[in-house]
Write an enzyme that holds these catalytic residues in place. Structure first.
Site, mmCIF file in Angstrom:
data_model
loop_
_atom_site.group_PDB
_atom_site.id
_atom_site.type_symbol
_atom_site.label_atom_id
_atom_site.label_comp_id
_atom_site.label_asym_id
_atom_site.label_seq_id
_atom_site.Cartn_x
_atom_site.Cartn_y
_atom_site.Cartn_z
ATOM 1 C CG HIS A 152 -8.686 -3.101 -2.743
ATOM 2 N ND1 HIS A 152 -9.397 -2.203 -3.385
ATOM 3 C CD2 HIS A 152 -8.401 -2.460 -1.526
ATOM 4 C CE1 HIS A 152 -9.939 -1.288 -2.593
ATOM 5 N NE2 HIS A 152 -9.212 -1.267 -1.692
ATOM 6 C CG ASP A 188 -2.053 1.212 0.664
ATOM 7 O OD1 ASP A 188 -3.263 0.505 0.782
ATOM 8 O OD2 ASP A 188 -1.824 2.217 1.132
ATOM 9 C CB ILE A 189 0.940 4.145 -2.144
ATOM 10 C CG1 ILE A 189 2.079 5.223 -2.599
ATOM 11 C CG2 ILE A 189 -0.450 5.022 -1.714
ATOM 12 C CD1 ILE A 189 1.627 5.760 -4.237
ATOM 13 N N GLY A 233 -16.360 3.051 3.118
ATOM 14 C CA GLY A 233 -15.134 3.725 3.021
ATOM 15 C C GLY A 233 -14.125 3.285 1.820
ATOM 16 C CD GLN A 234 -14.762 -0.185 -2.984
ATOM 17 O OE1 GLN A 234 -16.054 -0.323 -2.850
ATOM 18 N NE2 GLN A 234 -14.088 -0.978 -4.087
HETATM 19 P P1 AMP Z 1 -9.602 1.474 0.007
HETATM 20 O O1 AMP Z 1 -10.237 2.556 0.753
HETATM 21 O O2 AMP Z 1 -10.117 0.161 0.728
HETATM 22 O O3 AMP Z 1 -10.520 1.617 -1.447
HETATM 23 O O4 AMP Z 1 -8.145 1.479 -0.128
HETATM 24 C C1 AMP Z 1 -7.484 1.869 -1.077
HETATM 25 C C2 AMP Z 1 -5.922 1.826 -0.622
HETATM 26 O O5 AMP Z 1 -5.153 1.799 -1.842
HETATM 27 C C3 AMP Z 1 -5.766 2.727 0.163
HETATM 28 O O6 AMP Z 1 -5.135 2.184 1.436
HETATM 29 C C4 AMP Z 1 -4.494 3.713 -0.567
HETATM 30 O O7 AMP Z 1 -3.352 3.961 0.311
HETATM 31 C C5 AMP Z 1 -3.958 2.275 -1.602
HETATM 32 N N1 AMP Z 1 -3.418 3.012 -2.879
HETATM 33 C C6 AMP Z 1 -3.965 4.054 -3.449
HETATM 34 N N2 AMP Z 1 -2.970 4.490 -4.621
HETATM 35 C C7 AMP Z 1 -2.207 3.493 -4.424
HETATM 36 C C8 AMP Z 1 -1.225 3.018 -5.401
HETATM 37 N N3 AMP Z 1 -0.755 3.720 -6.472
HETATM 38 N N4 AMP Z 1 -0.285 1.958 -4.984
HETATM 39 C C9 AMP Z 1 -0.522 1.419 -3.893
HETATM 40 N N5 AMP Z 1 -1.611 1.497 -3.031
HETATM 41 C C10 AMP Z 1 -2.501 2.490 -3.377
#
Ligand code: AMP
Length: 116
Positions: free
Chosen positions: A103, A32-33, A96-97
């Site tokens: 994923h 995760d970023i 909260g997606q």
């Molecule tokens: P969600 O809120 O469950 O949709 O989670 C989305 C997740 O994706 C968050 O924890 C972000 O930090 C992560 N995220 C967003 N962009 C990226 C990216 N380019 N690479 C890795 N993780 C990411």
């Protein structure tokens, strides 16, 4: 409707970079970023699906089984089985997606706090 321009769709098409932890025919696991724990890995199946229910509806049994077996393998590779971990999947507005491609989050490496 599935948005082909969501960030995980772009990552799966290799249009933007990611830090890979594990990949196979059916799934991609990346760091995760913006990690919320010492270990924060995202598991992304390689199918156009928005959330958990969309995944279970659209994916065939082989893909569903493969995704969860890959999750198991990643848990083994991370060596987090003994100390524990949390797997969550956010769906929709109330969940909260942020990214509308199904994923799962794997959180570990420290005590994960209360959900509320
Ligand atoms: P969600 O809120 O469950 O949709 O989670 C989305 C997740 O994706 C968050 O924890 C972000 O930090 C992560 N995220 C967003 N962009 C990226 C990216 N380019 N690479 C890795 N993780 C990411």
């Amino acid at each position: 409707m599935y948005d082909d321009n969501n960030i995980f769709a772009k990552i799966l098409r290799n249009e933007i970079p990611c830090k890979k932890f594990y990949e196979d025919e059916f799934s991609l696991f990346i760091y995760d970023i913006a990690p919320q724990a010492k270990i924060h890995i995202l598991g992304i199946p390689k199918i156009k699906c928005i959330d958990l229910t969309d995944f279970v509806t659209k994916a065939d049994d082989n893909l569903i089984s493969s995704f969860f077996k890959s999750l198991n393998l990643v848990i083994e590779k991370l060596n987090i089985k003994a100390d524990g971990y949390r797997v969550i999947s956010n769906s929709g507005n109330d969940g909260g997606q942020e990214v509308p491609h199904f994923h799962i989050h794997i959180l570990a490496g420290e005590k994960i706090g209360s959900l509320r």
